[in-house]
Design a protein around this motif. Sequence first.
Motif, short mmCIF file in Angstrom:
data_model
loop_
_atom_site.label_atom_id
_atom_site.label_comp_id
_atom_site.label_asym_id
_atom_site.label_seq_id
_atom_site.Cartn_x
_atom_site.Cartn_y
_atom_site.Cartn_z
N SER A 253 0.85 -1.20 0.00
CA SER A 253 0.00 0.00 0.00
C SER A 253 0.88 1.24 0.00
O SER A 253 1.52 1.54 1.02
CB SER A 253 -0.93 0.01 1.23
OG SER A 253 -1.81 -1.09 1.19
N PRO A 254 0.96 1.97 -1.10
CA PRO A 254 1.76 3.20 -1.13
C PRO A 254 1.17 4.27 -0.22
O PRO A 254 0.00 4.20 0.18
CB PRO A 254 1.69 3.63 -2.60
CG PRO A 254 1.21 2.43 -3.35
CD PRO A 254 0.35 1.67 -2.40
N GLY A 255 1.99 5.26 0.12
CA GLY A 255 1.51 6.36 0.93
C GLY A 255 0.54 7.24 0.17
O GLY A 255 0.57 7.31 -1.07
N ASP A 256 -0.34 7.91 0.91
CA ASP A 256 -1.31 8.80 0.28
C ASP A 256 -0.62 10.03 -0.28
O ASP A 256 0.37 10.52 0.26
CB ASP A 256 -2.37 9.23 1.30
CG ASP A 256 -3.21 8.06 1.78
OD1 ASP A 256 -3.36 7.10 0.99
OD2 ASP A 256 -3.69 8.09 2.92
N ALA A 257 -1.14 10.53 -1.37
CA ALA A 257 -0.59 11.74 -2.00
C ALA A 257 -0.86 12.94 -1.10
O ALA A 257 -1.85 12.98 -0.37
CB ALA A 257 -1.22 11.95 -3.37
N PRO A 258 0.01 13.96 -1.12
CA PRO A 258 -0.22 15.16 -0.31
C PRO A 258 -1.45 15.91 -0.78
O PRO A 258 -1.91 15.76 -1.91
CB PRO A 258 1.06 15.98 -0.53
CG PRO A 258 1.63 15.48 -1.82
CD PRO A 258 1.26 14.04 -1.90
N SER A 273 -7.39 16.83 -4.53
CA SER A 273 -7.06 15.54 -3.94
C SER A 273 -7.95 15.27 -2.73
O SER A 273 -8.60 16.18 -2.20
CB SER A 273 -5.58 15.48 -3.55
OG SER A 273 -5.33 16.38 -2.48
N SER A 274 -7.94 14.03 -2.25
CA SER A 274 -8.89 13.61 -1.22
C SER A 274 -8.57 14.15 0.16
O SER A 274 -9.41 14.13 1.04
CB SER A 274 -8.95 12.08 -1.17
OG SER A 274 -7.67 11.55 -0.87
N HIS A 275 -7.36 14.64 0.40
CA HIS A 275 -6.97 15.07 1.74
C HIS A 275 -7.05 16.58 1.92
O HIS A 275 -6.52 17.12 2.89
CB HIS A 275 -5.55 14.59 2.05
CG HIS A 275 -5.46 13.11 2.26
ND1 HIS A 275 -5.73 12.49 3.46
CD2 HIS A 275 -5.14 12.11 1.40
CE1 HIS A 275 -5.58 11.19 3.35
NE2 HIS A 275 -5.22 10.94 2.09
N VAL A 276 -7.72 17.26 1.01
CA VAL A 276 -7.87 18.71 1.13
C VAL A 276 -8.87 19.01 2.24
O VAL A 276 -9.97 18.46 2.28
CB VAL A 276 -8.34 19.32 -0.20
CG1 VAL A 276 -8.65 20.80 -0.04
CG2 VAL A 276 -7.28 19.11 -1.28
N VAL A 277 -8.50 19.91 3.16
CA VAL A 277 -9.35 20.30 4.28
C VAL A 277 -9.45 21.81 4.32
O VAL A 277 -8.49 22.53 4.02
CB VAL A 277 -8.77 19.78 5.62
CG1 VAL A 277 -9.60 20.27 6.80
CG2 VAL A 277 -8.71 18.26 5.61
N VAL A 278 -10.65 22.30 4.68
CA VAL A 278 -10.90 23.73 4.80
C VAL A 278 -11.26 24.05 6.24
O VAL A 278 -12.11 23.39 6.84
CB VAL A 278 -12.03 24.17 3.86
CG1 VAL A 278 -12.34 25.66 4.03
CG2 VAL A 278 -11.65 23.90 2.41
N THR A 279 -10.59 25.06 6.81
CA THR A 279 -10.91 25.51 8.17
C THR A 279 -12.14 26.41 8.11
O THR A 279 -12.58 26.80 7.03
CB THR A 279 -9.71 26.27 8.75
OG1 THR A 279 -9.39 27.37 7.90
CG2 THR A 279 -8.49 25.36 8.85
N PRO A 280 -12.72 26.78 9.27
CA PRO A 280 -13.95 27.59 9.26
C PRO A 280 -13.81 28.85 8.41
O PRO A 280 -12.86 29.62 8.56
CB PRO A 280 -14.15 27.93 10.73
CG PRO A 280 -13.50 26.81 11.46
CD PRO A 280 -12.32 26.41 10.63
N ARG A 367 -6.28 24.21 3.60
CA ARG A 367 -5.14 23.43 4.07
C ARG A 367 -4.66 22.49 2.97
O ARG A 367 -4.82 21.28 3.05
CB ARG A 367 -5.51 22.63 5.32
CG ARG A 367 -5.98 23.46 6.48
CD ARG A 367 -4.97 24.50 6.89
NE ARG A 367 -5.30 25.14 8.15
CZ ARG A 367 -4.80 26.27 8.57
NH1 ARG A 367 -3.94 26.92 7.80
NH2 ARG A 367 -5.14 26.79 9.73
N ALA A 368 -4.10 23.08 1.94
CA ALA A 368 -3.60 22.29 0.82
C ALA A 368 -2.69 23.17 -0.01
O ALA A 368 -2.76 24.41 0.06
CB ALA A 368 -4.75 21.74 -0.04
#
Length: 373
Positions: A253-258, A273-280, A367-368
């Motif tokens: 299992s390779p590491g997740d992309a940034p 990408s799937s790990h993008v997060v937005v703060t309030p 946050r990306a």
Amino acid sequence: MNMRIYRVLGLVLIPVLLLTGMPARSERIKDVATVQGMRDNQLIGYGLVVGLDGSGDNVSQVSYTAQSLKNMLTQLGIVVPPGVTPKPKNVAAVMLHATLPPFIKKGQKIDVTVSSVGNAKSLRGGALLMSPLKGADGKVYAIAQGDLIVGGLGVEGSDGSRITINIPSVGHIPKGAIVERTVANSLGYTNKLVLNLHTADFTTASRMAETINKEFGEGTARAIDPISVEVAAPATDSQKIAFLSMVENLNFSPGDAPARVIINSRTGTVVISSHVVVTPAAVSHGNLVVTISEQAAVSQPNALSTGGNTEVVANSEVNIEQEDNRMFLFNPGVDLNDIVRAVNQVGAAPGDLVAILQALKQAGALRAELVVI
């Protein structure tokens, strides 16, 4: 009536590609890494294409085509009188390029791409004469010759009108070059092999080494850096080939992309990408639509006036419409699905999404890594 509509504060409406999160899955080592030393080598050459139907170079404008033809005829024992310059219309000067794969042997054949370097209109129906292909070291590694396959078509009329389909000045010769020299590889000269990842990642390199050690024993592999994994291999060539065959088919299992947001400023395409997060954050976005209508009107002089002319004048009407501004709120820990859902609920277009993401990044709420290409 002509009508022009200008959309302000928004990009053109071009489809957006949104990648949703997917669970981690196993991949083969051969799909994410290659063995160091197994590399292609680029070849380049120059030659002449003959047999064209009058669509070759204009030698009065491209002098090196006539010079090349004259030199080739001299090497074949045909003496061109001094001061005489051949002016054929069925010859074109071309550049050749090909790729020499690793481990290829003498006598094997590789594909060749042929591109016009003069003003030839088309290479359709032409044949490439024997031409050497050289590497970066200046040595000849292959000899190319054969009939061209041209996917393009160009037709020109006597009045100068012309229709072109695809690119008729580039052709292809499948298996058109015979390999005459090989490139040495280091696979058989060491008992340690290095696997290089296609994309550098600390997690992927560490997991690959762990998978190999779990299969062949501790100490077999170690991660050198985020892109390279060193593997201890058998001494003999036959054992080494069998060992590599087993290694490259191992699954891990390779590491997740940034977390990245990729924006193509030319096409308006957005990839998240799937790990993008937005703060309030609260977002308000609206479009200003400017509509300009032009109508022709007739202006006539008065009945008793002298020297007046009847003319057609343009009458423009400008209408500005402000679309409804809509606001939506991003709560803490918002992920990709929430971002897409919020944008879709307010009816934002792809161009609007680009503007929103750029504003969120400038506000420090995204946050990306924002990459604009």
